[in-house]
Design a protein around this motif. Structure first.
Motif, short mmCIF file in Angstrom:
data_model
loop_
_atom_site.label_atom_id
_atom_site.label_comp_id
_atom_site.label_asym_id
_atom_site.label_seq_id
_atom_site.Cartn_x
_atom_site.Cartn_y
_atom_site.Cartn_z
N ALA A 9 0.84 -1.21 0.00
CA ALA A 9 0.00 0.00 0.00
C ALA A 9 0.87 1.26 0.00
CB ALA A 9 -0.94 0.00 1.20
N ARG A 10 1.95 1.26 0.78
CA ARG A 10 2.86 2.42 0.81
C ARG A 10 3.53 2.61 -0.54
NH1 ARG A 10 4.29 0.42 6.03
NH2 ARG A 10 6.15 -0.54 5.13
N GLN A 11 3.96 1.51 -1.17
CA GLN A 11 4.61 1.61 -2.48
C GLN A 11 3.65 2.15 -3.54
OE1 GLN A 11 6.02 -2.35 -3.21
NE2 GLN A 11 7.98 -2.01 -2.18
N ILE A 12 2.41 1.68 -3.51
CA ILE A 12 1.41 2.14 -4.47
C ILE A 12 1.14 3.63 -4.28
CG2 ILE A 12 -1.03 1.98 -5.09
CD1 ILE A 12 -0.81 -1.04 -4.59
N ALA A 13 0.99 4.06 -3.03
CA ALA A 13 0.74 5.48 -2.76
C ALA A 13 1.91 6.33 -3.23
CB ALA A 13 0.49 5.70 -1.27
N LYS A 14 3.12 5.85 -3.01
CA LYS A 14 4.31 6.59 -3.42
C LYS A 14 4.39 6.71 -4.95
CE LYS A 14 9.34 6.48 -3.02
NZ LYS A 14 10.49 5.71 -2.53
N GLU A 15 4.12 5.61 -5.66
CA GLU A 15 4.17 5.63 -7.12
C GLU A 15 3.08 6.53 -7.70
OE1 GLU A 15 4.20 1.80 -8.94
OE2 GLU A 15 5.94 1.13 -7.78
N LEU A 16 1.87 6.48 -7.12
CA LEU A 16 0.80 7.34 -7.62
C LEU A 16 1.13 8.81 -7.39
CD1 LEU A 16 -2.44 5.44 -6.57
CD2 LEU A 16 -1.51 5.74 -8.86
N LYS A 17 1.79 9.12 -6.28
CA LYS A 17 2.13 10.50 -6.00
C LYS A 17 3.20 11.01 -6.96
CE LYS A 17 2.75 11.71 -1.67
NZ LYS A 17 3.40 11.94 -0.37
N THR A 18 4.17 10.17 -7.33
CA THR A 18 5.27 10.63 -8.17
C THR A 18 4.94 10.57 -9.66
OG1 THR A 18 6.26 8.42 -8.16
CG2 THR A 18 7.04 9.98 -6.50
N THR A 19 4.30 9.51 -10.13
CA THR A 19 4.11 9.34 -11.56
C THR A 19 2.69 9.61 -12.03
OG1 THR A 19 3.63 6.99 -11.33
CG2 THR A 19 5.93 7.61 -11.71
N GLY A 20 1.71 9.58 -11.16
CA GLY A 20 0.33 9.75 -11.59
C GLY A 20 -0.23 8.43 -12.09
N VAL A 21 -1.50 8.43 -12.43
CA VAL A 21 -2.15 7.22 -12.90
C VAL A 21 -1.93 7.10 -14.40
CG1 VAL A 21 -4.32 5.99 -13.04
CG2 VAL A 21 -3.86 7.45 -11.09
N SER A 22 -1.08 6.17 -14.80
CA SER A 22 -0.80 5.98 -16.22
C SER A 22 -0.32 4.55 -16.43
CB SER A 22 0.29 6.95 -16.68
OG SER A 22 0.63 6.69 -17.99
N THR A 23 -0.78 3.96 -17.50
CA THR A 23 -0.30 2.64 -17.84
C THR A 23 0.79 2.77 -18.89
OG1 THR A 23 -1.88 2.36 -19.63
CG2 THR A 23 -2.59 1.65 -17.44
N PHE A 24 1.50 1.71 -19.13
CA PHE A 24 2.55 1.72 -20.14
C PHE A 24 1.95 2.00 -21.52
CE2 PHE A 24 4.68 -1.13 -16.98
CZ PHE A 24 5.67 -0.23 -16.63
N ALA A 25 0.76 1.47 -21.78
CA ALA A 25 0.12 1.69 -23.07
C ALA A 25 -0.21 3.17 -23.26
CB ALA A 25 -1.15 0.85 -23.19
N GLN A 26 -0.72 3.81 -22.21
CA GLN A 26 -1.04 5.23 -22.30
C GLN A 26 0.23 6.04 -22.55
OE1 GLN A 26 -2.99 5.70 -18.55
NE2 GLN A 26 -5.04 5.59 -19.45
N GLU A 27 1.31 5.65 -21.90
CA GLU A 27 2.58 6.36 -22.08
C GLU A 27 3.09 6.20 -23.51
OE1 GLU A 27 7.06 6.39 -20.17
OE2 GLU A 27 5.44 5.40 -19.10
N ALA A 28 2.98 5.00 -24.06
CA ALA A 28 3.42 4.76 -25.44
C ALA A 28 2.58 5.57 -26.42
CB ALA A 28 3.34 3.27 -25.78
N MET A 29 1.26 5.62 -26.20
CA MET A 29 0.39 6.39 -27.09
C MET A 29 0.68 7.88 -26.97
SD MET A 29 -3.30 4.46 -27.13
CE MET A 29 -3.51 4.27 -25.38
N LYS A 30 1.00 8.35 -25.76
CA LYS A 30 1.32 9.76 -25.57
C LYS A 30 2.62 10.11 -26.30
CE LYS A 30 1.79 10.97 -21.32
NZ LYS A 30 2.09 11.48 -19.99
#
Length: 140
Positions: free
Chosen positions: A79-100
């Motif tokens: 849960a701590r790791q997930i909260a940390k990742e969401l705070k730093t990178t935002g909600v994004s999947t690899f597919a969304q990043e590739a399309m962007k």
């Protein structure tokens, strides 16, 4: 070497969109196809047969992906790791990043092309203005 293709269709609130992912080792390509209204089975089949592979081939941007570890993690730590990742990178999947990335590269190409066209147009206008001025002063 893992070579995997995934595709799915979802409704984003306004349109039906088909997303295609192609994972090759640790690299992922993704692209989307806009269906518009709710697609019929024939339209989906046509997309898979004719458009899906050409859409993937036209996509030039790739993103590197990380494979998740398969060992058990303490739920509180997770849960701590997930909260940390969401705070730093935002909600994004690899597919969304590739399309962007693909969208940004097309945007840069389009901007460069439009800038070149504009410069050519301005140069043509200038040459025409110079020629008119020369014609006015002929014989004087």
């Amino acid at each position: 070497m893992i070579n995997r293709r995934d595709s799915w269709i979802y409704f984003n609130g306004q349109f039906w969109i088909g997303v295609v992912e192609h994972e090759n080792g640790s690299r992922l390509k993704a692209c989307q196809f806009l269906f518009g209204t709710e697609p019929k089975d024939g339209e989906v089949w046509d997309f898979v047969q004719h458009h899906m592979l050409s859409l993937l081939a036209s996509s030039s941007q790739q993103v590197s992906i990380k494979k998740p570890n398969n060992h058990k993690i303490n739920p509180k730590r997770l849960a701590r790791q997930i909260a940390k990742e969401l705070k730093t990178t935002g909600v994004s999947t690899f597919a969304q990043e590739a399309m962007k990335l693909e969208l940004e590269s097309r945007k840069k190409e389009r901007k460069a092309f439009n800038k070149q066209q504009h410069e050519e147009y301005q140069d043509k206008k200038y040459q025409l203005r110079v020629q008119k001025a020369k014609e006015k002063h002929r014989g004087k």
